[in-house]
Structure formats: structure tokens, C-alpha cells
Enzyme design. Structure first.
Site, PDB file in Angstrom:
ATOM      1  N   GLU A 121       0.841  -1.203   0.000  1.00  0.00           N
ATOM      2  CA  GLU A 121       0.000   0.000   0.000  1.00  0.00           C
ATOM      3  C   GLU A 121       0.873   1.248   0.000  1.00  0.00           C
ATOM      4  OE1 GLU A 121      -2.143  -0.261   3.693  1.00  0.00           O
ATOM      5  OE2 GLU A 121      -2.807  -2.307   3.291  1.00  0.00           O
ATOM      6  N   LYS A 123       2.215   4.561   1.498  1.00  0.00           N
ATOM      7  CA  LYS A 123       2.232   5.050   2.878  1.00  0.00           C
ATOM      8  C   LYS A 123       1.884   6.529   2.845  1.00  0.00           C
ATOM      9  CE  LYS A 123       4.790   5.000   7.177  1.00  0.00           C
ATOM     10  NZ  LYS A 123       4.670   6.422   7.546  1.00  0.00           N
ATOM     11  N   ASP A 125       1.210  10.279   3.872  1.00  0.00           N
ATOM     12  CA  ASP A 125       1.893  11.139   4.827  1.00  0.00           C
ATOM     13  C   ASP A 125       0.889  12.141   5.392  1.00  0.00           C
ATOM     14  OD1 ASP A 125       3.932  12.020   6.332  1.00  0.00           O
ATOM     15  OD2 ASP A 125       4.969  13.092   4.729  1.00  0.00           O
ATOM     16  N   TYR A 235      -6.840   2.140   5.925  1.00  0.00           N
ATOM     17  CA  TYR A 235      -5.869   1.081   5.628  1.00  0.00           C
ATOM     18  C   TYR A 235      -5.904  -0.089   6.600  1.00  0.00           C
ATOM     19  CZ  TYR A 235      -3.267   3.939   8.985  1.00  0.00           C
ATOM     20  OH  TYR A 235      -2.900   4.657  10.078  1.00  0.00           O
ATOM     21  N   LYS A 323      10.512   3.135   3.035  1.00  0.00           N
ATOM     22  CA  LYS A 323      10.438   4.563   2.720  1.00  0.00           C
ATOM     23  C   LYS A 323      11.129   4.928   1.415  1.00  0.00           C
ATOM     24  CE  LYS A 323       8.757   6.331   6.686  1.00  0.00           C
ATOM     25  NZ  LYS A 323       9.585   7.199   7.485  1.00  0.00           N
ATOM     26  N   CYS A 417      17.216  48.076  -7.425  1.00  0.00           N
ATOM     27  CA  CYS A 417      16.943  46.894  -8.236  1.00  0.00           C
ATOM     28  C   CYS A 417      18.254  46.313  -8.763  1.00  0.00           C
ATOM     29  CB  CYS A 417      16.024  47.259  -9.397  1.00  0.00           C
ATOM     30  SG  CYS A 417      15.795  45.887 -10.546  1.00  0.00           S
ATOM     31  N   CYS A 420      18.168  46.883 -12.805  1.00  0.00           N
ATOM     32  CA  CYS A 420      18.194  48.192 -13.478  1.00  0.00           C
ATOM     33  C   CYS A 420      18.615  49.341 -12.566  1.00  0.00           C
ATOM     34  CB  CYS A 420      16.828  48.487 -14.084  1.00  0.00           C
ATOM     35  SG  CYS A 420      15.572  48.798 -12.822  1.00  0.00           S
ATOM     36  N   CYS A 435      10.254  46.690  -7.967  1.00  0.00           N
ATOM     37  CA  CYS A 435      11.011  47.612  -8.794  1.00  0.00           C
ATOM     38  C   CYS A 435       9.973  48.385  -9.607  1.00  0.00           C
ATOM     39  CB  CYS A 435      11.952  46.854  -9.720  1.00  0.00           C
ATOM     40  SG  CYS A 435      12.673  47.948 -10.960  1.00  0.00           S
ATOM     41  N   CYS A 440      12.434  47.968 -16.609  1.00  0.00           N
ATOM     42  CA  CYS A 440      13.407  47.077 -15.980  1.00  0.00           C
ATOM     43  C   CYS A 440      13.498  45.772 -16.786  1.00  0.00           C
ATOM     44  CB  CYS A 440      12.997  46.787 -14.537  1.00  0.00           C
ATOM     45  SG  CYS A 440      14.040  45.539 -13.764  1.00  0.00           S
TER      46      CYS A 440
HETATM   47  S1  IVH Z   1      -0.540   0.405   8.873  1.00  0.00           S
HETATM   48  C1  IVH Z   1       0.207  -1.709  12.587  1.00  0.00           C
HETATM   49  N1  IVH Z   1      -0.805   1.420   6.464  1.00  0.00           N
HETATM   50  O1  IVH Z   1       2.122   5.253   9.134  1.00  0.00           O
HETATM   51  C2  IVH Z   1       0.100  -1.017  11.326  1.00  0.00           C
HETATM   52  N2  IVH Z   1      -0.027   2.827   8.197  1.00  0.00           N
HETATM   53  O2  IVH Z   1       4.403   4.607  11.092  1.00  0.00           O
HETATM   54  C3  IVH Z   1      -0.129   0.386  11.530  1.00  0.00           C
HETATM   55  N3  IVH Z   1       0.393   5.118   7.515  1.00  0.00           N
HETATM   56  O3  IVH Z   1       0.638   5.713  12.240  1.00  0.00           O
HETATM   57  C4  IVH Z   1      -0.213   1.219  10.383  1.00  0.00           C
HETATM   58  N4  IVH Z   1      -0.204   4.880   5.417  1.00  0.00           N
HETATM   59  O4  IVH Z   1      -0.444   6.828  10.267  1.00  0.00           O
HETATM   60  C5  IVH Z   1      -0.452   1.655   7.736  1.00  0.00           C
HETATM   61  N5  IVH Z   1      -1.106   2.209   4.301  1.00  0.00           N
HETATM   62  C6  IVH Z   1      -0.765   2.429   5.572  1.00  0.00           C
HETATM   63  C7  IVH Z   1      -0.343   3.683   6.010  1.00  0.00           C
HETATM   64  C8  IVH Z   1       0.033   3.843   7.346  1.00  0.00           C
HETATM   65  C9  IVH Z   1       0.232   5.729   6.328  1.00  0.00           C
HETATM   66  C10 IVH Z   1       0.889   5.761   8.746  1.00  0.00           C
HETATM   67  C11 IVH Z   1      -0.003   5.567   9.926  1.00  0.00           C
HETATM   68  C12 IVH Z   1       0.851   5.053  11.040  1.00  0.00           C
HETATM   69  C13 IVH Z   1       2.216   5.316  10.525  1.00  0.00           C
HETATM   70  C14 IVH Z   1       3.102   4.219  11.047  1.00  0.00           C
END
Ligand code: IVH
Length: 674
Positions: A121, A123, A125, A235, A323, A417, A420, A435, A440
Site C-alpha cells: 500500500e 504510505k 503522509d 488502511y 520509505k 533593483c 536596473c 522595482c 526594468c
Molecule cells: S498500517 C500496525 N498502512 O504510518 C500497522 N499505516 O508509522 C499500523 N500510515 O501511524 C499502520 N499509510 O499513520 C499503515 N497504508 C498504511 C499507512 C500507514 C500511512 C501511517 C499511519 C501510522 C504510521 C506508522
């Protein structure tokens, strides 16, 4: 709530239930599937009907009614709630080797051979939340907090349309208890817009979309959260009663069927190599995604295996966050220079030791304006954190003060500036230093570049370097001169092959008949961007009509206020700009009038505004209506469809009540136009 004196007729109870069901479903079609089956107006009609019935019979209001998304009063502080199951975090990996080690570790632990089935999946942010559903109804929502207890942000989460208030039961009934876990986030373009607005209002910008999401979610006033463009991807689950799953994939499919938003990019991967390949694929797609992700999550699919693997102190053994290269990096500021923009705006830029940020080498970052440099206190010699968010220009997030050398040099806005040598000006109350010299070179190059842009005259191939060459060689002074250029002018210049000279001259000649709004945008009138140019074009049809418009005429255009009107008049009052228009006309530039307006979702609807609005200026609110095909009127009559009542509404409000015109709160209006 005081119950109405009469008992509620059964047909009303039935209708209320029916309306709620329909509204929940249409909300799901619109916000989760992105595939509505009714028009906004129809949705709105159903919602209004429900609201009227609930107003009449307040005893029918339930916390999960579609009318209850907005309107909860602000809190003093958040209460905390325990999570039934701890919300764990994830172990990080930054390389393929570490991902392979994770897989090998699982095999050792389980004394297993062969490939694992993984679910992979993106991740997200953002900010982790838990949503509790009891007998299908959303009851409590909380942040992750310390994993054991989180903050109760139920009222705020309810304002988010991507969070169902009721579990959808079309495919399978809701379980007795369901705890859904997901990530609340903000799309990058919305993040950028929010920050621009904040800077314009002297509020500090959010450092990144994650902070913006977390900050928006932790507002004590749900109205503020409701106005922020938050979304969720779910998720996983916490505690579930009344439904057994055998795999994570199955869980995610069930969440989808129950109406939760699950990222469409999730996938199944057999074996760690397939999971690693997914990581590479998503890293590749990352820049094109509308939101920020910082990696992929690899999860063992079988819940039986998950159970055998168990958890360590803070993270499960069965999952890994693999990551991407970070989009924030530290580097050193070698200099702070200034850029001259097309309106003459002077923008300070940090020149930095080149550093790779999210796969791109960065050596310059914007510092926005003089006040921002002061607020962040960026000095030459400082080590700073820089970030790139999507395609946004890199920016300096903060100074690492511990690393400041004693001889770090504060920035001083130049007095003249750099292009010029004209004395710069910063009018009182404005953030931007400019400016003022219309000749210019820096401003000239930028304004010609703007003129050639996609949303302007759309002259292909006319980049900044070429423009600078043309200006420096005295071939053009303003955009009017472009149309006089011949191939013979260009070919003697350095880097100009015959073919490219031909192409550019052809592109310039082909740009002479743009839609009116693009020509207007191209002229670079202050405060007239793409949206305002489109409104003006709809109203005036050609340049001459606009040039002759009085201030009153201009103010009649929805979306045009005093500031814009004054700027347009100032622009066309200038002999220099009149000369420019004449030059364009002589060269054969002739705009195309706009096509008749297509019917928008508010076509045929008349709005009246009364009272103060919080989230929009009057001009913006009017522009939103007209852009959707509606009309705005200044007085209430029987022909009025909606009165939008802000704070302290005036007599128009009373009139609307008297005439039985539908009255919308600002939040309802916003929902209607968004
Ligand atoms: S699973 C035990 N799936 O990442 C599993 N987390 O560092 C717990 N996060 O606090 C999380 N996308 O906020 C999972 N597809 C995803 C995610 C995800 C973002 C975040 C989540 C969690 C942090 C873990």
C-alpha cells in the site's frame, strides 16, 4: 432540543429515514466513488428537505444524520479516549537490503520457506485516526495520540465528507463493532492554496501537507476543520465484533464495500521481490500523485500468520514501512539573492549547496518575501531544512539554529533593483517590495514570459533564456514587438538554428487569435488572474468594451471588487498600455469572444447574500455562483432561490423568511458550491 408538541406522523418518520438513506448513498457515490448519480442541485434539494423536516421535528435529529456534518459548537479542549487496541507504528526500512532482511527475518521466525503473500500500500503522509462504528453508526473518532489514548476529534471528523456517518449495507450488513483506521491527509494543490491564503492574511504557512492535515484536524472549532479540504484513506481495522476476516486483503475489500475510502493503488504481491517492484513502481508514480506519500507499506496478508508473528514494543512484526528518498534535506545557504518578477516584485531566493531532495537536485529555494526571511531568520551561512512538495518550488522550511556559524550574515533587502538600479519601493501595509521601473529588464523578461504562457497567448518554445537574448539584443522591448520578429532577426543570434527560428516565428504568428480571457490574462493586469479574466471575458466580450468600462460597469461583474476594478482602470489609463494595445491590434492580434455560457449546476438559480461571510470575500462568493451558472442579485424577491445568511444578517434575512425563500448558512453555501 425541544420536541415539537405534536406526535410525529409515521409518514414523516418514514420520509426522514428514506432521505437519510439516499443522502448517505449519494454522499458515498460522490465522495468515495467519485461517480455521482444525481446532480448537485438534486442532492441539495434532498438535504434541504431533510433539514426542514428535522427543524420541524427536532426529536428526529440523530448524530449520524447527514445534516449533522457541520454545526457543532467549538470545544475548550479535546477530551482523550482510549483505543481498544493499541495503535502501533511501523518499522522503517530505507533500502532494498533492509526490505530483504525483513522478509528473511519473517521466514526465520516462522521457520517457513517459500514466498509470503503480501499486501502492498502507499504510505500516506498525514495524520492517523481511528473511527469507531457501533451498529453501523459513526460514534467516536480519535487521533492516534500516544497509541494508547488519542484525542477525541469526532466533531471534526464528521465534517469530512469522505468519512461515512453510517456504514453502507448494500453488500453486507454492518458488524456490531468496527474500528476503522486510516490516514487523514490534504491534497498538494489544496495545501498550496491554503498556504497562499494564510500568507496573504499574515498567518504562518504550514511546513508541509502533513502538518496542515494534523493542524486542521486538531482545531477546537469544527467549522474551521470543515472549511479545510481534508480527505481520508482507510488502511486497516482495530477491534471488530461480529465479523471475522481471514486476510488483510479481504478486510480492505470489506471496508470498501462498507463505503470507506481505500486507496486504489493498493495491491497484492507474492514474495518480497514483487513487493520491492511495487515500491519502485510507486516511487516512479509519486510525483504525479495529488498527495504526498513517503513510502510503501508491506504487510503480511494472512491474519493467521500476522497473529503468529505478533508485535514488538511499538510495531507489528508483520509489517514494514519501506520509505522513499526523503523530500526534505538539510543543506547550507551560500547566498541570498533576489529575483525580479513580471510585476517587478522582488523575491528573495536562497542559493544553496546543491542537495538531492526526493530524487531532484535542488540549489535554489524561494524565501517568498522580506517578512518571511525575517520570520524564519534565514542567514547566509546557515544550515537549513529544505523541502519539495510535489512540483512546488523548493522552499526553506526552517533554520537548524544549532549549526549557525558565528559569522552567519542576516539578509538585507536591497535598496536598488539588482537589474536596473532603480530604487525599490515597498508601499506601507504591503509585503512585497517592487522595482517600479517599467523598463526594468528583469520585469520585461518575466512579463514577456508570462505573455507567452499556456494560459496566456500560448506561444510554444518562447522560454526565458530566449526572451532575455531577444531583449538584450534590442530586438524586443515589450510583447507588442514580438509580432514584428522575423526569422532574419533570430538566426544571427547564438544558439538559433534556422529551424528553431522558423518554429518560434510561426508559433508567435499562430498565437494571434486567442480566446479573450487568455489575452486578458496575458496582459498581466495586477489582480487579474485566469479566473477573473474569464469572468471579465464573459461580461465584456472584447478588449475595447473592457477598456471603455466605467468603474460602475466593472463592479457589476461578479467577482470584481474595488481593488480589481481600480487595477483594471489604472492599467488602461496608462498611455504606455494604450500604446501596447494599439501595437497588438496593428500586429493583427484579435481575441475570440467567449462561447455562450454552458449551463452550470446552479443555472437558473438566483442568490442573495446578507451578513458577513467568514470563509469567502463577497466577491469570491459571487464569483463561485456565477462560475456555476447562477445569478447574484442585491435584493430579495419571490424570484430569489437562495439567501446566504452570514453573521449579523440584515433585513434581507427577514424578507427571505417572510417570502419562504430557502436560507443557507455559509457552510451550506460552501457545500453547495464546492
Ligand atoms: S498500517 C500496525 N498502512 O504510518 C500497522 N499505516 O508509522 C499500523 N500510515 O501511524 C499502520 N499509510 O499513520 C499503515 N497504508 C498504511 C499507512 C500507514 C500511512 C501511517 C499511519 C501510522 C504510521 C506508522
Amino acid at each position: 432540543m425541544t420536541p415539537s408538541s405534536n406526535p410525529v406522523p409515521p409518514e414523516v418518520i418514514h420520509r426522514v429515514q428514506e432521505l437519510r438513506e439516499q443522502l448517505h448513498y449519494h454522499n458515498y457515490r460522490y465522495y468515495i466513488l467519485d461517480a455521482p448519480t444525481v446532480s448537485d442541485a438534486e442532492f441539495d434539494r434532498l438535504l434541504r428537505e431533510l433539514e426542514r423536516l428535522e427543524e420541524q421535528y427536532p426529536e428526529l435529529v440523530t448524530p449520524d444524520s447527514p445534516t449533522q456534518r457541520v454545526g457543532a459548537p467549538p470545544l475548550d479542549k479535546f477530551a482523550t479516549v482510549p483505543h481498544r487496541q493499541q495503535m502501533l507504528s511501523l518499522e522503517d526500512a530505507f533500502s532494498e537490503t533492509e526490505a530483504l532482511e525483513f522478509d528473511a527475518r519473517l521466514k526465520r521466525f516462522l521457520r517457513a520457506e517459500g514466498d509470503f503473500d503480501y499486501v502492498v500500500e502507499p504510505k500516506m503522509d498525514g495524520c492517523a485516526v481511528e473511527l469507531v462504528y457501533e451498529r453501523g453508526r459513526f460514534t467516536v473518532g480519535s487521533t492516534r495520540g500516544d497509541g494508547i489514548r488519542g484525542e477525541n476529534v469526532t466533531q471534526n471528523l464528521k465534517t469530512m465528507h469522505t468519512i461515512p456517518l453510517q456504514i453502507l449495507e448494500r453488500e453486507e450488513p454492518a458488524p456490531e463493532l468496527l474500528e476503522v483506521r486510516g490516514e487523514v491527509y490534504m491534497d498538494l494543490d489544496e495545501f498550496k492554496k491554503l498556504n497562499d491564503e494564510r500568507l496573504a492574511q499574515d498567518e504562518p504557512a504550514f511546513a508541509n501537507p502533513r502538518n496542515a492535515a494534523a493542524g486542521s484536524l486538531r482545531q477546537l472549532d469544527p467549522k474551521i476543520t470543515g472549511a479545510r479540504p481534508l480527505k481520508i484513506y482507510c488502511y486497516g481495522v482495530g477491534e471488530v465484533q461480529g465479523r471475522k476476516f481471514s486476510s488483510h486483503w479481504q478486510t480492505l475489500q470489506a471496508l470498501r464495500a462498507w463505503g470507506f475510502r481505500v486507496n486504489p493503488l493498493i495491491a497484492q504481491a507474492r514474495g518480497i521481490d514483487a513487493a520491492i517492484a511495487y515500491h519502485h513502481r510507486i516511487e516512479h508514480q509519486r510525483r504525479g500523485l495529488p498527495y504526498e506519500i513517503d513510502g510503501v507499506v508491506i504487510k503480511v496478508d494472512s491474519l493467521a500468520l500476522q497473529e503468529r508473528l505478533g508485535t514488538k514494543a511499538r510495531s507489528p512484526r508483520w509489517a514494514l514501512a519501506y520509505k522513499f528518498a526523503p523530500t526534505q534535506e538539510t543543506t547550507r545557504v551560500m547566498d541570498i539573492v533576489v529575483n525580479v518578477g513580471r510585476t517587478g516584485a522582488i523575491t528573495p531566493m536562497a542559493v544553496m549547496e546543491p542537495v538531492e531532495v526526493g530524487g531532484v537536485t535542488v540549489s535554489r529555494a524561494t524565501l517568498h518575501n522580506e517578512d518571511e526571511v525575517a520570520r524564519k531568520d534565514v542567514r547566509v551561512g546557515d544550515t537549513v531544512l529544505v523541502q519539495r512538495a510535489g512540483d512546488v518550488i523548493p522552499e526553506v522550511v526552517q533554520v537548524i539554529l544549532e549549526k549557525r556559524p558565528p559569522d552567519a550574515r542576516p539578509f538585507e533587502m536591497p535598496k536598488i533593483c539588482p537589474v536596473c538600479n532603480t530604487e525599490l519601493v515597498r508601499p506601507p501595509g504591503e509585503k512585497v517590495t517592487r522595482c517600479p521601473n517599467p523598463d526594468c529588464l528583469g520585469a520585461q523578461v518575466r512579463s514577456i514570459f508570462h505573455f507567452a504562457g499556456k494560459a496566456a497567448m500560448d506561444i510554444d518554445g518562447l522560454g526565458e533564456k530566449i526572451i532575455l537574448q531577444l531583449v538584450e539584443n534590442g530586438l524586443i522591448r515589450d510583447v507588442g514587438d514580438l509580432y514584428r520578429l522575423t526569422e532574419d532577426d533570430l538566426t544571427p543570434l547564438e544558439r538559433f538554428a534556422e529551424k528553431s527560428a522558423q518554429n518560434i516565428v510561426a508559433a508567435i504568428q499562430n498565437s494571434k487569435t486567442p480566446p479573450f480571457w487568455r489575452l486578458l490574462n496575458a496582459l498581466g493586469i495586477r489582480f487579474v488572474g485566469e479566473a477573473t479574466a474569464q469572468l471579465l471575458a464573459q461580461h465584456f466580450h472584447n478588449l475595447e468594451a473592457l477598456m471603455q468600462a466605467s468603474k460602475e460597469d466593472l463592479l457589476h461583474v461578479e467577482g470584481v471588487g474595488e481593488q480589481v476594478a481600480a487595477s483594471i482602470q489604472e492599467f488602461f489609463d496608462s498611455p504606455r498600455n494604450q500604446e501596447l494595445v494599439k501595437k497588438l491590434r496593428d500586429a493583427g492580434v484579435k481575441e475570440q469572444p467567449p462561447a455562450a455560457r454552458a449551463a452550470g449546476p446552479l443555472a437558473g438559480k438566483t442568490f442573495v447574500f446578507t451578513g458577513g461571510l467568514d470563509r469567502f470575500s463577497r466577491e469570491e462568493a459571487k464569483a463561485l455562483v456565477t462560475a456555476r451558472g447562477g445569478k447574484v442579485s442585491s435584493s430579495v424577491s419571490a424570484k430569489t432561490d437562495y439567501v446566504v445568511a452570514g453573521a449579523d444578517p440584515g433585513s434581507k434575512y427577514a424578507k427571505a423568511r417572510e417570502l419562504g425563500v430557502t436560507i443557507l448558512s455559509e457552510a451550506e453555501f460552501e457545500e453547495m458550491v464546492r
